[in-house]
Design a protein around this motif. Sequence first.
Motif, PDB file in Angstrom:
ATOM      1  N   PHE A   9       6.750  50.461  43.832  1.00  0.00           N
ATOM      2  CA  PHE A   9       7.130  50.043  45.187  1.00  0.00           C
ATOM      3  C   PHE A   9       8.172  50.984  45.778  1.00  0.00           C
ATOM      4  N   ALA A  10       9.132  51.398  44.951  1.00  0.00           N
ATOM      5  CA  ALA A  10      10.198  52.277  45.436  1.00  0.00           C
ATOM      6  C   ALA A  10       9.660  53.624  45.903  1.00  0.00           C
ATOM      7  N   CYS A  11       8.501  54.022  45.382  1.00  0.00           N
ATOM      8  CA  CYS A  11       7.931  55.326  45.726  1.00  0.00           C
ATOM      9  C   CYS A  11       7.097  55.298  47.001  1.00  0.00           C
ATOM     10  N   LEU A  12       6.740  54.113  47.464  1.00  0.00           N
ATOM     11  CA  LEU A  12       5.758  53.999  48.541  1.00  0.00           C
ATOM     12  C   LEU A  12       6.402  53.406  49.791  1.00  0.00           C
ATOM     13  N   ASP A  13       6.958  54.260  50.613  1.00  0.00           N
ATOM     14  CA  ASP A  13       7.586  53.763  51.839  1.00  0.00           C
ATOM     15  C   ASP A  13       7.152  54.529  53.075  1.00  0.00           C
ATOM     16  N   GLN A  14       6.139  55.387  52.945  1.00  0.00           N
ATOM     17  CA  GLN A  14       5.692  56.194  54.073  1.00  0.00           C
ATOM     18  C   GLN A  14       4.254  55.883  54.490  1.00  0.00           C
ATOM     19  N   SER A  15       3.382  55.634  53.541  1.00  0.00           N
ATOM     20  CA  SER A  15       1.943  55.593  53.811  1.00  0.00           C
ATOM     21  C   SER A  15       1.397  54.206  54.096  1.00  0.00           C
ATOM     22  N   SER A  37       5.994  59.716  44.939  1.00  0.00           N
ATOM     23  CA  SER A  37       6.699  59.784  46.219  1.00  0.00           C
ATOM     24  C   SER A  37       6.162  60.927  47.076  1.00  0.00           C
ATOM     25  N   ARG A  38       5.895  62.062  46.445  1.00  0.00           N
ATOM     26  CA  ARG A  38       5.328  63.189  47.185  1.00  0.00           C
ATOM     27  C   ARG A  38       3.930  62.858  47.691  1.00  0.00           C
ATOM     28  N   LEU A  39       3.156  62.182  46.853  1.00  0.00           N
ATOM     29  CA  LEU A  39       1.810  61.783  47.259  1.00  0.00           C
ATOM     30  C   LEU A  39       1.878  60.812  48.434  1.00  0.00           C
ATOM     31  N   ASP A  40       2.802  59.869  48.387  1.00  0.00           N
ATOM     32  CA  ASP A  40       2.973  58.901  49.461  1.00  0.00           C
ATOM     33  C   ASP A  40       3.244  59.619  50.784  1.00  0.00           C
ATOM     34  N   MET A  41       4.124  60.600  50.763  1.00  0.00           N
ATOM     35  CA  MET A  41       4.443  61.346  51.976  1.00  0.00           C
ATOM     36  C   MET A  41       3.248  62.164  52.433  1.00  0.00           C
ATOM     37  N   SER A  83      -4.207  59.562  55.935  1.00  0.00           N
ATOM     38  CA  SER A  83      -5.165  58.946  55.013  1.00  0.00           C
ATOM     39  C   SER A  83      -4.713  57.534  54.662  1.00  0.00           C
ATOM     40  N   GLN A  84      -5.455  56.888  53.782  1.00  0.00           N
ATOM     41  CA  GLN A  84      -5.095  55.561  53.307  1.00  0.00           C
ATOM     42  C   GLN A  84      -4.928  55.608  51.799  1.00  0.00           C
TER      43      GLN A  84
END
Length: 316
Positions: A108-114, A82-86, A93-94
């Motif tokens: 999926f739950a961790c990736l909602d920003q990137s 989640s921190r990495l996603d933010m 970046s991508q």
Amino acid sequence: MPQADFSYDAPGDAAGLPVSVSVFADRPYLRDQVCDDLRSAGFRIGRNGSIAALLKGDPVALGDAVLLDCPDIDAEGMAALSRLDMRVAQAGSQLIVSTSLVALDDVFACLDQSRAQILVDASRAERIVAVGRILGAVGGHRLREMSKEDRVALLHLSQQVDAIARQLDNLSDGGPAFALSDNDSEYRGPEHHRQGAGRPPLPDPSLVRQMIRQRQTRAQYFDAELFADPAWDMLLDLTAAHGEHKRVSVSSLCIAAGVPPTTALRWIRQMVETGLFDRVEDARDRRRAYISLSERAVDAMARYFAVIAGPVAVAA
């Protein structure tokens, strides 16, 4: 059998420098394979190593993109992801995350920003498509020497992705079955769905499930690819779940789509972006996320079923 050579002119940034990609995976053979493909594509490998080196170690420069192989994940890993996603989102970046169907809901739950690309049990071809998406975002490049077979294979993969995008563009343009108005009220979670002014009720969930079974029965007698329609299959599944007051996980929705999970995830992301689906965080467990119909999609489905009220029990 000779190794495939996926070669490209080197993509660069505004200064003409090669785009930097970091690769993190606990499976060394996979990490080496991905790095080889990226180098052949003209990218510069910024960092590569284990998952722990990225998620648990000291902060490192991410580069322009991050490829992460994460077939399983624990609670500590979810927090780090989640921190990495933010961080990726803030850096512009991508992010590409390769995972398994078992771990999909947690990832999926961790990736909602990137706006990460999520690959499920990915083949090398699917990773090449993901790399191609990075190439498309970079621009200013073109394919160079490839074998005829490799070029045809990559073209077919690209056409499949483009076909999905075109169909979803038609949905977002407001096709006859989904006349979505920007004036509809904002979605606030499944418990807040309400019947809009003049909206007919949705059909009994058992009838929708019957339609789903009828569609699935066709695969016993015909090639399932002839009738592949993941958007509609997911809409039906979510419509039934809405009437049953059930939450639908992303992995469950991928199964309902009747296409490979990676393909289903592309559809889900696009359906969220076009306003048909909503990502719903679990209020009791922030590590969980579900997919539901948006308020506008509920309205569209209700009006659709009202039009076909007589033949609901007939195969869709």
